[in-house]
Design a protein around this motif. Structure first.
Motif, PDB file in Angstrom:
ATOM      1  N   TYR A 232       0.637  -1.465  -0.255  1.00  0.00           N
ATOM      2  CA  TYR A 232       0.012  -0.366  -0.152  1.00  0.00           C
ATOM      3  C   TYR A 232       0.460   1.513  -0.177  1.00  0.00           C
ATOM      4  CZ  TYR A 232      -4.327  -2.263   0.873  1.00  0.00           C
ATOM      5  OH  TYR A 232      -5.595  -2.966   0.680  1.00  0.00           O
ATOM      6  N   GLU A 233       1.662   1.430   0.660  1.00  0.00           N
ATOM      7  CA  GLU A 233       2.752   2.812   0.834  1.00  0.00           C
ATOM      8  C   GLU A 233       3.497   2.647   0.012  1.00  0.00           C
ATOM      9  OE1 GLU A 233       5.735   2.007   3.652  1.00  0.00           O
ATOM     10  OE2 GLU A 233       4.063   2.254   5.828  1.00  0.00           O
ATOM     11  N   ALA A 234       3.519   2.180  -1.483  1.00  0.00           N
ATOM     12  CA  ALA A 234       4.233   1.742  -2.156  1.00  0.00           C
ATOM     13  C   ALA A 234       3.482   2.869  -3.262  1.00  0.00           C
ATOM     14  CB  ALA A 234       4.616   0.752  -3.434  1.00  0.00           C
ATOM     15  N   VAL A 235       2.004   2.608  -3.575  1.00  0.00           N
ATOM     16  CA  VAL A 235       1.207   3.421  -4.346  1.00  0.00           C
ATOM     17  C   VAL A 235       0.723   4.649  -3.517  1.00  0.00           C
ATOM     18  CG1 VAL A 235      -1.230   3.893  -4.899  1.00  0.00           C
ATOM     19  CG2 VAL A 235       0.190   1.084  -4.976  1.00  0.00           C
ATOM     20  N   TYR A 236       0.232   4.192  -2.093  1.00  0.00           N
ATOM     21  CA  TYR A 236      -0.111   5.698  -1.444  1.00  0.00           C
ATOM     22  C   TYR A 236       0.396   6.345  -1.265  1.00  0.00           C
ATOM     23  CZ  TYR A 236      -4.269   3.521  -2.759  1.00  0.00           C
ATOM     24  OH  TYR A 236      -5.542   2.664  -3.346  1.00  0.00           O
ATOM     25  N   GLY A 237       2.006   6.443  -0.711  1.00  0.00           N
ATOM     26  CA  GLY A 237       3.226   6.527   0.169  1.00  0.00           C
ATOM     27  C   GLY A 237       2.956   6.345   1.910  1.00  0.00           C
ATOM     28  N   ASP A 238       3.680   7.330   2.792  1.00  0.00           N
ATOM     29  CA  ASP A 238       3.747   6.791   3.514  1.00  0.00           C
ATOM     30  C   ASP A 238       2.353   7.740   4.900  1.00  0.00           C
ATOM     31  OD1 ASP A 238       5.173   9.366   4.185  1.00  0.00           O
ATOM     32  OD2 ASP A 238       6.751   8.878   4.741  1.00  0.00           O
ATOM     33  N   GLY A 239       1.621   8.820   3.867  1.00  0.00           N
ATOM     34  CA  GLY A 239       0.489   9.741   4.648  1.00  0.00           C
ATOM     35  C   GLY A 239       1.349  10.981   4.751  1.00  0.00           C
ATOM     36  N   THR A 240       2.457  11.682   4.526  1.00  0.00           N
ATOM     37  CA  THR A 240       2.794  12.224   4.639  1.00  0.00           C
ATOM     38  C   THR A 240       2.053  13.547   3.165  1.00  0.00           C
ATOM     39  OG1 THR A 240       5.154  11.851   3.588  1.00  0.00           O
ATOM     40  CG2 THR A 240       4.792  11.541   5.904  1.00  0.00           C
ATOM     41  N   GLU A 241       1.689  12.377   1.938  1.00  0.00           N
ATOM     42  CA  GLU A 241       1.503  13.737   0.855  1.00  0.00           C
ATOM     43  C   GLU A 241      -0.208  13.367   0.436  1.00  0.00           C
ATOM     44  OE1 GLU A 241       4.370  13.490  -2.110  1.00  0.00           O
ATOM     45  OE2 GLU A 241       6.070  14.091  -1.303  1.00  0.00           O
ATOM     46  N   GLU A 242      -0.336  13.712  -0.339  1.00  0.00           N
ATOM     47  CA  GLU A 242      -1.568  13.419  -0.687  1.00  0.00           C
ATOM     48  C   GLU A 242      -2.184  13.166  -2.027  1.00  0.00           C
ATOM     49  OE1 GLU A 242      -6.069  15.579  -1.706  1.00  0.00           O
ATOM     50  OE2 GLU A 242      -4.604  17.006  -0.267  1.00  0.00           O
ATOM     51  N   VAL A 243      -2.907  11.516  -2.072  1.00  0.00           N
ATOM     52  CA  VAL A 243      -2.133  11.043  -3.827  1.00  0.00           C
ATOM     53  C   VAL A 243      -4.045  10.814  -3.627  1.00  0.00           C
ATOM     54  CG1 VAL A 243      -1.679   8.715  -4.328  1.00  0.00           C
ATOM     55  CG2 VAL A 243      -0.292   9.741  -2.832  1.00  0.00           C
ATOM     56  N   ASP A 244      -3.883  10.950  -4.955  1.00  0.00           N
ATOM     57  CA  ASP A 244      -5.166  11.024  -5.724  1.00  0.00           C
ATOM     58  C   ASP A 244      -5.799   9.593  -6.011  1.00  0.00           C
ATOM     59  OD1 ASP A 244      -8.228  11.110  -6.519  1.00  0.00           O
ATOM     60  OD2 ASP A 244      -7.039  12.647  -8.142  1.00  0.00           O
ATOM     61  N   PRO A 245      -6.851   8.681  -5.037  1.00  0.00           N
ATOM     62  CA  PRO A 245      -6.548   7.141  -5.729  1.00  0.00           C
ATOM     63  C   PRO A 245      -7.415   6.848  -7.607  1.00  0.00           C
ATOM     64  CG  PRO A 245      -7.897   7.942  -2.899  1.00  0.00           C
ATOM     65  CD  PRO A 245      -6.987   9.270  -4.452  1.00  0.00           C
ATOM     66  N   SER A 246      -8.270   8.137  -7.890  1.00  0.00           N
ATOM     67  CA  SER A 246      -8.291   8.078  -8.635  1.00  0.00           C
ATOM     68  C   SER A 246      -7.701   7.973 -10.316  1.00  0.00           C
ATOM     69  CB  SER A 246      -9.303   9.109  -8.964  1.00  0.00           C
ATOM     70  OG  SER A 246      -8.788   9.960  -9.679  1.00  0.00           O
ATOM     71  N   THR A 247      -6.329   8.440  -9.690  1.00  0.00           N
ATOM     72  CA  THR A 247      -5.065   8.048 -10.884  1.00  0.00           C
ATOM     73  C   THR A 247      -3.984   7.333 -10.508  1.00  0.00           C
ATOM     74  OG1 THR A 247      -3.664   9.618  -8.668  1.00  0.00           O
ATOM     75  CG2 THR A 247      -5.368  10.769 -10.129  1.00  0.00           C
ATOM     76  N   THR A 248      -3.918   6.266  -8.983  1.00  0.00           N
ATOM     77  CA  THR A 248      -3.526   5.538  -9.155  1.00  0.00           C
ATOM     78  C   THR A 248      -4.195   3.891  -8.954  1.00  0.00           C
ATOM     79  OG1 THR A 248      -3.776   4.985  -6.893  1.00  0.00           O
ATOM     80  CG2 THR A 248      -2.013   6.153  -7.059  1.00  0.00           C
ATOM     81  N   GLU A 249      -3.440   2.693  -9.321  1.00  0.00           N
ATOM     82  CA  GLU A 249      -4.160   1.208  -9.454  1.00  0.00           C
ATOM     83  C   GLU A 249      -4.130   0.762  -8.026  1.00  0.00           C
ATOM     84  OE1 GLU A 249      -4.971  -0.217 -11.602  1.00  0.00           O
ATOM     85  OE2 GLU A 249      -4.470   1.507 -13.672  1.00  0.00           O
ATOM     86  N   ASP A 250      -5.219  -0.029  -8.055  1.00  0.00           N
ATOM     87  CA  ASP A 250      -5.775  -0.198  -6.365  1.00  0.00           C
ATOM     88  C   ASP A 250      -4.976  -1.726  -6.406  1.00  0.00           C
ATOM     89  OD1 ASP A 250      -6.585  -1.105  -4.379  1.00  0.00           O
ATOM     90  OD2 ASP A 250      -8.914  -1.347  -4.709  1.00  0.00           O
ATOM     91  N   PRO A 251      -3.991  -1.263  -4.601  1.00  0.00           N
ATOM     92  CA  PRO A 251      -2.999  -1.970  -4.605  1.00  0.00           C
ATOM     93  C   PRO A 251      -3.499  -3.321  -4.127  1.00  0.00           C
ATOM     94  CG  PRO A 251      -3.165  -0.638  -3.521  1.00  0.00           C
ATOM     95  CD  PRO A 251      -4.413   0.093  -4.027  1.00  0.00           C
ATOM     96  N   SER A 252      -5.050  -3.031  -3.157  1.00  0.00           N
ATOM     97  CA  SER A 252      -5.806  -5.089  -3.236  1.00  0.00           C
ATOM     98  C   SER A 252      -5.567  -4.789  -4.274  1.00  0.00           C
ATOM     99  CB  SER A 252      -7.376  -4.086  -2.727  1.00  0.00           C
ATOM    100  OG  SER A 252      -7.707  -3.429  -3.270  1.00  0.00           O
ATOM    101  N   LYS A 253      -5.728  -5.131  -5.737  1.00  0.00           N
ATOM    102  CA  LYS A 253      -6.035  -5.889  -6.497  1.00  0.00           C
ATOM    103  C   LYS A 253      -4.834  -5.918  -7.225  1.00  0.00           C
ATOM    104  CE  LYS A 253     -10.977  -4.195  -7.072  1.00  0.00           C
ATOM    105  NZ  LYS A 253     -11.812  -3.378  -7.906  1.00  0.00           N
ATOM    106  N   SER A 254      -3.708  -5.864  -6.585  1.00  0.00           N
ATOM    107  CA  SER A 254      -2.473  -5.989  -7.838  1.00  0.00           C
ATOM    108  C   SER A 254      -1.987  -7.564  -7.845  1.00  0.00           C
ATOM    109  CB  SER A 254      -1.580  -4.729  -7.506  1.00  0.00           C
ATOM    110  OG  SER A 254      -1.351  -5.300  -6.026  1.00  0.00           O
ATOM    111  N   PRO A 255      -1.283  -7.234  -8.937  1.00  0.00           N
ATOM    112  CA  PRO A 255      -0.730  -8.651  -8.374  1.00  0.00           C
ATOM    113  C   PRO A 255       0.739  -9.263  -7.436  1.00  0.00           C
ATOM    114  CG  PRO A 255      -0.153  -7.786 -10.687  1.00  0.00           C
ATOM    115  CD  PRO A 255      -0.929  -6.820 -10.465  1.00  0.00           C
ATOM    116  N   GLU A 256       1.080  -8.136  -7.297  1.00  0.00           N
ATOM    117  CA  GLU A 256       2.276  -8.207  -5.795  1.00  0.00           C
ATOM    118  C   GLU A 256       0.855  -8.232  -4.909  1.00  0.00           C
ATOM    119  OE1 GLU A 256       4.183  -5.646  -8.698  1.00  0.00           O
ATOM    120  OE2 GLU A 256       2.065  -5.946  -7.808  1.00  0.00           O
ATOM    121  N   MET A 257      -0.532  -8.033  -4.373  1.00  0.00           N
ATOM    122  CA  MET A 257      -1.205  -8.479  -3.215  1.00  0.00           C
ATOM    123  C   MET A 257      -1.954 -10.024  -3.776  1.00  0.00           C
ATOM    124  SD  MET A 257      -2.480  -7.349  -0.171  1.00  0.00           S
ATOM    125  CE  MET A 257      -2.689  -5.446  -0.582  1.00  0.00           C
ATOM    126  N   LYS A 258      -1.870 -10.997  -4.636  1.00  0.00           N
ATOM    127  CA  LYS A 258      -2.412 -11.922  -5.520  1.00  0.00           C
ATOM    128  C   LYS A 258      -1.282 -12.458  -4.732  1.00  0.00           C
ATOM    129  CE  LYS A 258      -3.672 -15.232  -8.793  1.00  0.00           C
ATOM    130  NZ  LYS A 258      -4.029 -15.127  -9.898  1.00  0.00           N
TER     131      LYS A 258
END
Length: 335
Positions: free
Chosen positions: A253-279
């Motif tokens: 999750y941090e690889a996609v959304y960062g550590d929370g110190t910067e705002e990330v727009d979820p609509s511009t990123t792939e859902d990590p819960s559905k990624s090959p890495e999560m599978k």
């Protein structure tokens, strides 16, 4: 108190146990329902309430908190519409099967981290969330919005104020109108009152030091040896196996959304819960959990750990009987 840490974990665990309503064990086996401390914790966390009653209580507390927050914001010159859309729903054991000691369940969910039966029960999120204050926020300038957020939630802690694990010393007086509103309501909550601060600290120490007990060290050593023989070395205690999966999930999750110190727009990123890495992690979780389960069965880990835990709880009750009785009485009176 800290915003995160053993005490927060204790409260969450006590609430989870009261909601889960573990079924009584067969053949005289111990379950969490047999916890000596359960009698006292259920008084504070609604263990004697039905899921419907618990849900009603959660919604009522949120409604009061949001109304107080709106009152506070108005005094500071801001508009604030109470937001009561986020009251968490209670999922009871009747709705979800949580059976981590059964092979069939572990083969499907592992530890229930990547693939959780709770996720299936909750299903689709339904209607898209709409912030009732968004229109008002859009009408403000950037500096006005910053002032709004600082008034509502306080100034975020600096890096110097945060510990290595990301927690910080919480002070309601520095947490804006939300902190004030929660503090007002906590006057009705014995768990948060100053009267039982020492008891909370003692209980936190009890739970955080359980794994350090000599009996637990011996049990974990036997379990660890079994894990090594089965090809899963490196875990000194049983909770470390499950935690290793949580840590890897957090990294994804941090690889996609960062550590929370910067705002990330979820609509511009792939859902990590559905990624090959999560599978792949989900598959790894199931494999590890199956080995873990076999070693728990071989060492009678579940029963032995409950025996050790309950013995420690009995000693704790003996040493703190008066404070626990006072806490229970205050919790029952506050309902």
């Amino acid at each position: 108190m800290r915003s995160t840490g053993p005490l927060a974990a204790l409260a969450a665990t006590a609430l989870a146990l009261s909601l889960a309503g573990c079924a009584g064990g067969a053949n005289g086996e111990l379950t969490y329902e047999d916890s000596p401390l359960g009698e006292y914790l259920s008084s504070a966390f609604g263990g004697d309430m039905s899921p419907e009653e618990q849900q009603k209580q959660i919604e009522e507390q949120q409604r009061k908190s949001e109304e107080l927050m709106a009152e506070c914001m108005a005094k500071e010159g801001f508009e604030y519409t109470p937001n009561i859309q986020n009251a968490g729903s209670v999922v009871s054991s009747d709705d979800v099967e949580w059976e981590p000691e059964k092979k069939e369940w572990v083969e499907k969910y592992g530890y229930g981290i990547v693939n959780s039966p709770f996720n299936q029960e909750m299903g689709d999120p339904g209607e898209e969330y709409v912030d009732p204050n968004q229109e008002y926020l859009d009408s403000l300038s950037e500096s006005e919005r910053n002032a709004f957020y600082e008034t509502a939630y306080g100034v975020p802690p600096t890096e110097e104020e945060m510990s290595e694990d990301g927690s910080f010393e919480y002070d309601w007086e520095n947490s804006g109108c939300q902190g004030w509103a929660q503090h007002e309501l906590q006057g009705e909550d014995p768990w948060q009152s100053d009267e039982f601060a020492e008891l909370r600290d003692k209980m936190s120490t009890l739970w955080s030091s359980t794994q350090d007990a000599p009996e637990f060290k011996a049990l974990n050593a036997e379990w660890s040896s079994c894990m090594s023989d089965a090809g899963e070395p490196g875990f000194k205690t049983q909770p470390e196996a499950q935690q290793s999966i949580s840590d890897e999930q957090n990294k994804i999750y941090e690889a996609v959304y960062g550590d929370g110190t910067e705002e990330v727009d979820p609509s511009t990123t792939e859902d990590p819960s559905k990624s090959p890495e999560m599978k792949a992690l989900g598959e790894k979780e199931i494999a590890l959990a199956l080995v873990d389960l076999a070693c728990r069965e071989k060492t009678s880990y579940a029963q032995e750990s409950l025996k050790i835990q309950f013995a420690l709880e009995e000693k704790f009750i003996k040493d703190n009987k008066a404070d626990l009785e006072a806490f229970k009485a205050a919790a029952e009176q506050s309902k």
